[in-house]
Design a protein around this motif. Structure first.
Motif, PDB file in Angstrom:
ATOM      1  N   ALA A  80      14.028  16.193  32.131  1.00  0.00           N
ATOM      2  CA  ALA A  80      14.310  17.292  32.487  1.00  0.00           C
ATOM      3  C   ALA A  80      12.803  18.052  32.808  1.00  0.00           C
ATOM      4  N   ALA A  84      11.520  19.509  36.535  1.00  0.00           N
ATOM      5  CA  ALA A  84      11.119  20.818  36.852  1.00  0.00           C
ATOM      6  C   ALA A  84       9.607  20.712  37.169  1.00  0.00           C
ATOM      7  N   HIS A 195      19.252  23.768  32.578  1.00  0.00           N
ATOM      8  CA  HIS A 195      18.180  24.171  31.547  1.00  0.00           C
ATOM      9  C   HIS A 195      18.729  24.409  30.236  1.00  0.00           C
ATOM     10  N   TRP A 216      12.362  22.715  27.817  1.00  0.00           N
ATOM     11  CA  TRP A 216      13.463  22.036  28.669  1.00  0.00           C
ATOM     12  C   TRP A 216      14.372  21.209  27.654  1.00  0.00           C
ATOM     13  N   ALA A 219      18.235  20.790  27.837  1.00  0.00           N
ATOM     14  CA  ALA A 219      18.800  20.398  29.079  1.00  0.00           C
ATOM     15  C   ALA A 219      19.945  19.563  28.780  1.00  0.00           C
TER      16      ALA A 219
END
Length: 317
Positions: A80, A84, A195, A216, A219
């Motif tokens: 994650a 991002a 998130h 994260w 996530a």
């Protein structure tokens, strides 16, 4: 060698795996104070800042803590964080070694501030946060799927098995949220990458109002309203402000959708209360106020469940 020096050694060795940093003389130091209360900050992984001793450039490093293994899927969290980074909604990731629990990122220090409740009074900041979360939700599924109601059941069972110090009414709160789950699930939206953590300290704000989401670790794939609910419960003390923000986010107000998001926020408080209780029972780090954090989340959940608003929301989803 002390645990602190061992961590420092691991962090500095990790930074030297980043292209361009292999031969640099680096100095590692704790980046931010680790707090369990009032904000859960730096608890999941030790935060370090590593500087080039000659040039002064710096990187931010997170070394995952073994305490967090029961509620964080490290490979998913690092995936994650990489996504991002690629989307420009999180810090740039230079190294993500899930096996070593080591994440090396750009250091958003100078020119960036941590999100606070007063900054979230600015509609532009809130809109930027929501836009970043939505961009992430457009991606392919993550390797982990875990909804809040399923985690409540698991963490409660684990806390009882561990003999953790639960409040006297924990079983009642869990049962109330189990009933809420039965009402919410039929209306739940398709699970998407989220998130998963509404903590406002996970928001970094640039000088020009740019938004980056950090941490994260939680996530997962879940109902997007679950992600929104966890943010609303943290960002807004009063419901009218949450309603205004929700209407702006959704391009209009949908009472049923707002009620689902609100219930998810109540459930998120219970989940974090259970996580804090379990960490308090399991962690050797006895100087942190894990119970204080857990107690506050239990209190806020209890207040919501006891209020007439809770039953009204369940009838109107």
């Amino acid at each position: 060698m002390s645990m602190f020096e061992e961590q420092r050694r691991l962090v500095e060795a990790g930074v030297r795996r980043v292209p361009g940093w292999e031969e640099r003389r680096v100095l590692a130091e704790p980046a931010i104070p680790v707090l369990a209360s009032p904000s859960w900050r730096g608890v999941d992984g030790s935060p370090w800042r590593v500087r080039d001793a000659a040039g002064g450039e710096s990187l931010f490093v997170k070394l995952m803590d073994a305490d967090a293994a029961f509620y964080i899927d490290v490979p998913c969290a690092f995936e994650a964080a990489r996504r991002a980074s690629a989307l420009g909604i999180g810090p740039t990731v230079f190294l993500a070694d899930a096996e070593a629990g080591l994440l090396v990122m750009e250091d958003l220090d100078l020119g960036w501030t941590t999100g606070t409740l007063d900054r979230l009074l600015d509609p532009g900041i809130v809109d930027g946060v929501v836009a970043a979360r939505r961009r992430f939700q457009e991606g392919p599924p993550l390797p982990r799927s875990a909804g809040v109601f399923e985690e409540i059941a698991r963490f409660h069972a684990d806390a009882e098995a561990a003999g953790a110090q639960l409040p006297a009414d924990a079983g009642w709160l869990v049962e109330e949220l189990r009933l809420a789950a039965e009402a919410v699930r039929p209306a739940a939206e398709r699970a998407v990458p989220v998130h998963g953590d509404g903590n406002v300290s996970n928001i970094l704000i640039g000088e020009a109002g740019e938004i980056r989401l950090v941490d994260w670790d939680r996530a997962t794939n879940a109902d997007p309203l679950e992600d929104l609910g966890s943010f609303l419960v943290e960002a807004f003390d009063e419901e009218p402000e949450a309603r205004d923000a929700f209407a702006r986010m959704m391009g209009g107000f949908d009472e049923k959708a707002f009620n689902r998001a609100w219930i998810y926020g109540v459930a998120d408080d219970l989940r974090w209360g259970l996580i804090g209780t379990l960490v308090a029972a399991k962690s050797p780090r006895k100087t942190f106020e894990f119970h204080k954090f857990a107690s506050w989340r239990f209190v806020r959940c209890r207040m919501a469940v006891q209020a007439p608003r809770f039953g009204q929301a369940l009838r109107r989803i």
